[in-house]
Motif scaffolding. Structure first.
Motif, PDB file in Angstrom:
ATOM      1  N   ARG A   1      11.247 -18.345   7.501  1.00  0.00           N
ATOM      2  CA  ARG A   1      12.426 -17.401   7.537  1.00  0.00           C
ATOM      3  C   ARG A   1      12.141 -16.551   8.930  1.00  0.00           C
ATOM      4  O   ARG A   1      13.139 -16.510   9.950  1.00  0.00           O
ATOM      5  CB  ARG A   1      12.476 -16.003   6.786  1.00  0.00           C
ATOM      6  CG  ARG A   1      13.737 -15.156   6.957  1.00  0.00           C
ATOM      7  CD  ARG A   1      13.703 -14.138   5.747  1.00  0.00           C
ATOM      8  NE  ARG A   1      13.585 -14.699   4.460  1.00  0.00           N
ATOM      9  CZ  ARG A   1      14.690 -15.060   3.744  1.00  0.00           C
ATOM     10  NH1 ARG A   1      16.032 -14.820   4.329  1.00  0.00           N
ATOM     11  NH2 ARG A   1      14.847 -15.195   2.475  1.00  0.00           N
TER      12      ARG A   1
ATOM     13  N   GLU B   1      14.785 -17.663  12.130  1.00  0.00           N
ATOM     14  CA  GLU B   1      15.600 -16.738  12.659  1.00  0.00           C
ATOM     15  C   GLU B   1      15.223 -16.472  14.087  1.00  0.00           C
ATOM     16  O   GLU B   1      16.484 -16.209  14.718  1.00  0.00           O
ATOM     17  CB  GLU B   1      15.363 -15.265  11.868  1.00  0.00           C
ATOM     18  CG  GLU B   1      15.824 -15.399  10.367  1.00  0.00           C
ATOM     19  CD  GLU B   1      17.270 -15.161  10.194  1.00  0.00           C
ATOM     20  OE1 GLU B   1      18.059 -14.842  11.141  1.00  0.00           O
ATOM     21  OE2 GLU B   1      17.763 -15.573   9.156  1.00  0.00           O
TER      22      GLU B   1
ATOM     23  N   ASP C   1      10.983 -19.912  -3.521  1.00  0.00           N
ATOM     24  CA  ASP C   1      11.037 -19.111  -2.053  1.00  0.00           C
ATOM     25  C   ASP C   1      11.539 -19.867  -0.953  1.00  0.00           C
ATOM     26  O   ASP C   1      12.081 -19.421  -0.390  1.00  0.00           O
ATOM     27  CB  ASP C   1       9.448 -18.755  -1.876  1.00  0.00           C
ATOM     28  CG  ASP C   1       8.699 -17.705  -2.738  1.00  0.00           C
ATOM     29  OD1 ASP C   1       8.220 -16.752  -2.496  1.00  0.00           O
ATOM     30  OD2 ASP C   1       8.878 -18.122  -3.902  1.00  0.00           O
TER      31      ASP C   1
ATOM     32  N   GLU D   1      15.292 -20.361  -1.445  1.00  0.00           N
ATOM     33  CA  GLU D   1      15.953 -19.099  -1.125  1.00  0.00           C
ATOM     34  C   GLU D   1      16.204 -18.780   0.437  1.00  0.00           C
ATOM     35  O   GLU D   1      17.391 -18.294   0.959  1.00  0.00           O
ATOM     36  CB  GLU D   1      15.146 -17.745  -1.581  1.00  0.00           C
ATOM     37  CG  GLU D   1      15.173 -17.761  -3.251  1.00  0.00           C
ATOM     38  CD  GLU D   1      14.287 -16.537  -3.830  1.00  0.00           C
ATOM     39  OE1 GLU D   1      13.708 -15.839  -2.961  1.00  0.00           O
ATOM     40  OE2 GLU D   1      14.387 -16.357  -4.993  1.00  0.00           O
ATOM     41  N   VAL D   2      15.088 -19.234   1.235  1.00  0.00           N
ATOM     42  CA  VAL D   2      15.337 -19.280   2.522  1.00  0.00           C
ATOM     43  C   VAL D   2      16.273 -20.185   3.125  1.00  0.00           C
ATOM     44  O   VAL D   2      17.078 -20.026   3.897  1.00  0.00           O
ATOM     45  CB  VAL D   2      13.912 -19.428   3.347  1.00  0.00           C
ATOM     46  CG1 VAL D   2      14.093 -19.360   4.657  1.00  0.00           C
ATOM     47  CG2 VAL D   2      12.820 -18.487   2.804  1.00  0.00           C
TER      48      VAL D   2
ATOM     49  N   LEU E   1      18.835 -21.290   1.389  1.00  0.00           N
ATOM     50  CA  LEU E   1      20.331 -20.716   1.146  1.00  0.00           C
ATOM     51  C   LEU E   1      20.589 -19.973   1.985  1.00  0.00           C
ATOM     52  O   LEU E   1      21.828 -19.790   2.605  1.00  0.00           O
ATOM     53  CB  LEU E   1      20.395 -20.257  -0.342  1.00  0.00           C
ATOM     54  CG  LEU E   1      20.254 -21.157  -1.319  1.00  0.00           C
ATOM     55  CD1 LEU E   1      20.183 -20.532  -2.819  1.00  0.00           C
ATOM     56  CD2 LEU E   1      21.105 -22.492  -1.403  1.00  0.00           C
ATOM     57  N   SER E   2      19.779 -18.876   2.214  1.00  0.00           N
ATOM     58  CA  SER E   2      19.954 -17.981   3.380  1.00  0.00           C
ATOM     59  C   SER E   2      20.429 -18.516   4.647  1.00  0.00           C
ATOM     60  O   SER E   2      21.350 -17.925   5.391  1.00  0.00           O
ATOM     61  CB  SER E   2      18.739 -16.878   3.494  1.00  0.00           C
ATOM     62  OG  SER E   2      19.027 -15.846   4.457  1.00  0.00           O
ATOM     63  N   LEU E   3      19.618 -19.345   5.215  1.00  0.00           N
ATOM     64  CA  LEU E   3      20.046 -20.010   6.464  1.00  0.00           C
ATOM     65  C   LEU E   3      21.226 -20.916   6.452  1.00  0.00           C
ATOM     66  O   LEU E   3      22.060 -20.645   7.497  1.00  0.00           O
ATOM     67  CB  LEU E   3      18.813 -20.920   6.942  1.00  0.00           C
ATOM     68  CG  LEU E   3      17.699 -20.325   7.122  1.00  0.00           C
ATOM     69  CD1 LEU E   3      16.258 -21.451   7.203  1.00  0.00           C
ATOM     70  CD2 LEU E   3      17.446 -19.633   8.519  1.00  0.00           C
ATOM     71  N   ARG E   4      21.487 -21.341   5.425  1.00  0.00           N
ATOM     72  CA  ARG E   4      22.896 -21.903   5.191  1.00  0.00           C
ATOM     73  C   ARG E   4      24.050 -20.864   5.483  1.00  0.00           C
ATOM     74  O   ARG E   4      25.072 -21.468   6.260  1.00  0.00           O
ATOM     75  CB  ARG E   4      23.139 -22.541   3.954  1.00  0.00           C
ATOM     76  CG  ARG E   4      22.091 -23.626   3.732  1.00  0.00           C
ATOM     77  CD  ARG E   4      23.039 -25.177   4.041  1.00  0.00           C
ATOM     78  NE  ARG E   4      24.020 -25.307   3.146  1.00  0.00           N
ATOM     79  CZ  ARG E   4      24.925 -26.376   3.187  1.00  0.00           C
ATOM     80  NH1 ARG E   4      24.869 -26.904   4.319  1.00  0.00           N
ATOM     81  NH2 ARG E   4      25.749 -26.757   2.346  1.00  0.00           N
ATOM     82  N   ARG E   5      23.811 -19.581   5.277  1.00  0.00           N
ATOM     83  CA  ARG E   5      24.827 -18.646   5.263  1.00  0.00           C
ATOM     84  C   ARG E   5      24.820 -17.934   6.827  1.00  0.00           C
ATOM     85  O   ARG E   5      25.989 -17.864   7.339  1.00  0.00           O
ATOM     86  CB  ARG E   5      24.652 -17.525   4.126  1.00  0.00           C
ATOM     87  CG  ARG E   5      24.934 -17.885   2.883  1.00  0.00           C
ATOM     88  CD  ARG E   5      24.810 -16.993   1.612  1.00  0.00           C
ATOM     89  NE  ARG E   5      23.599 -16.158   1.745  1.00  0.00           N
ATOM     90  CZ  ARG E   5      22.762 -16.622   0.958  1.00  0.00           C
ATOM     91  NH1 ARG E   5      22.865 -17.337  -0.166  1.00  0.00           N
ATOM     92  NH2 ARG E   5      21.672 -15.997   0.886  1.00  0.00           N
ATOM     93  N   SER E   6      23.292 -17.809   7.241  1.00  0.00           N
ATOM     94  CA  SER E   6      23.565 -16.899   8.487  1.00  0.00           C
ATOM     95  C   SER E   6      23.529 -17.882   9.651  1.00  0.00           C
ATOM     96  O   SER E   6      24.079 -17.555  10.669  1.00  0.00           O
ATOM     97  CB  SER E   6      22.094 -16.068   8.382  1.00  0.00           C
ATOM     98  OG  SER E   6      20.968 -16.988   8.225  1.00  0.00           O
TER      99      SER E   6
END
Length: 214
Positions: A37, A41, A61, A64-65, A67-72
């Motif tokens: 992450r 980032e 884990d 989850e990272v 999925l977060s990167l796909r959004r951000s």
């Protein structure tokens, strides 16, 4: 092309790094989801290749990272590697857009070209879903099949589209000409109600989403 690899098992991590470097890519590797992450980032790569289960929690884990990167950072491609076939992971990862995403079983990446090809597809905004994953998702039938109007050959074509193949790649798989594949693709778009006002690539993504959702 800059790739960020996240894998906690040293031998697998080193193998992935070597495969991608031999393909001419610049590769950085990390060992846990926290580092993944932070690095992604701070300096977003072209593609992230990550295991699902890794430290610190040894749960989902890595996913989850991803999925977060796909959004951000939607411009960052994501290829997830899984030890086991779990359609929940694939559905969560694809979400409402099938572009720039890959889901591969670890057992398949022993063939180096599979991983390299998947990373290149995803970097170009395409998809790279393991055929076994596609088959599992398609097996989740609903009472009303929105793909009922497709011919068997159109279904085969759409299945290969879902795996991320180009028209030329589909033609090679089905032993037909590229113009024949183009006719099948046009038929798929028409029957699924995907308007010509949309770009060809966008319609492919929408068609794949309809296919997986069916």
């Amino acid at each position: 092309m800059r790739i960020l690899v996240a894998e906690d098992q040293p031998l697998i991590r080193e193998g992935i790094v070597r495969l991608l470097e031999q393909a001419g890519m610049t590769v950085e590797a990390v060992r846990d989801a926290v580092s993944l992450r932070e690095r992604a980032e701070a300096d977003p790569p072209d593609v992230v290749v990550t295991d699902i289960q890794m430290p610190p929690g040894m749960g989902d884990d890595g996913l989850e990272v991803a999925l977060s990167l796909r959004r951000s950072h939607p411009q960052v491609g994501v290829v997830v590697l899984s030890q086991y076939l779990d359609d929940r992971y694939a559905l969560d990862l694809v979400g409402d857009r099938a572009d720039g995403v890959g889901y591969l079983l670890k057992e398949k990446i022993a063939r180096g070209e599979v991983l390299v090809d998947a990373v290149r597809r995803v970097a170009d905004g395409g998809s790279a879903l393991d055929p076994d994953v596609v088959a599992r998702l398609v097996g989740r039938r609903r009472p009303v099949d929105p793909l009922a109007s497709l011919t068997p050959r159109e279904r085969e074509t759409l299945s290969l589209m879902a795996e991320g193949h180009s028209n030329a790649g589909i033609a090679q798989k089905l032993f037909v000409t590229v113009p024949a594949v183009e006719r099948h693709v046009t038929g798929i778009f028409t029957k699924l109600g995907l308007q010509q006002t949309e770009s060809g690539q966008h319609r492919r993504v929408l068609a794949v989403l309809r296919y997986l959702d069916a």
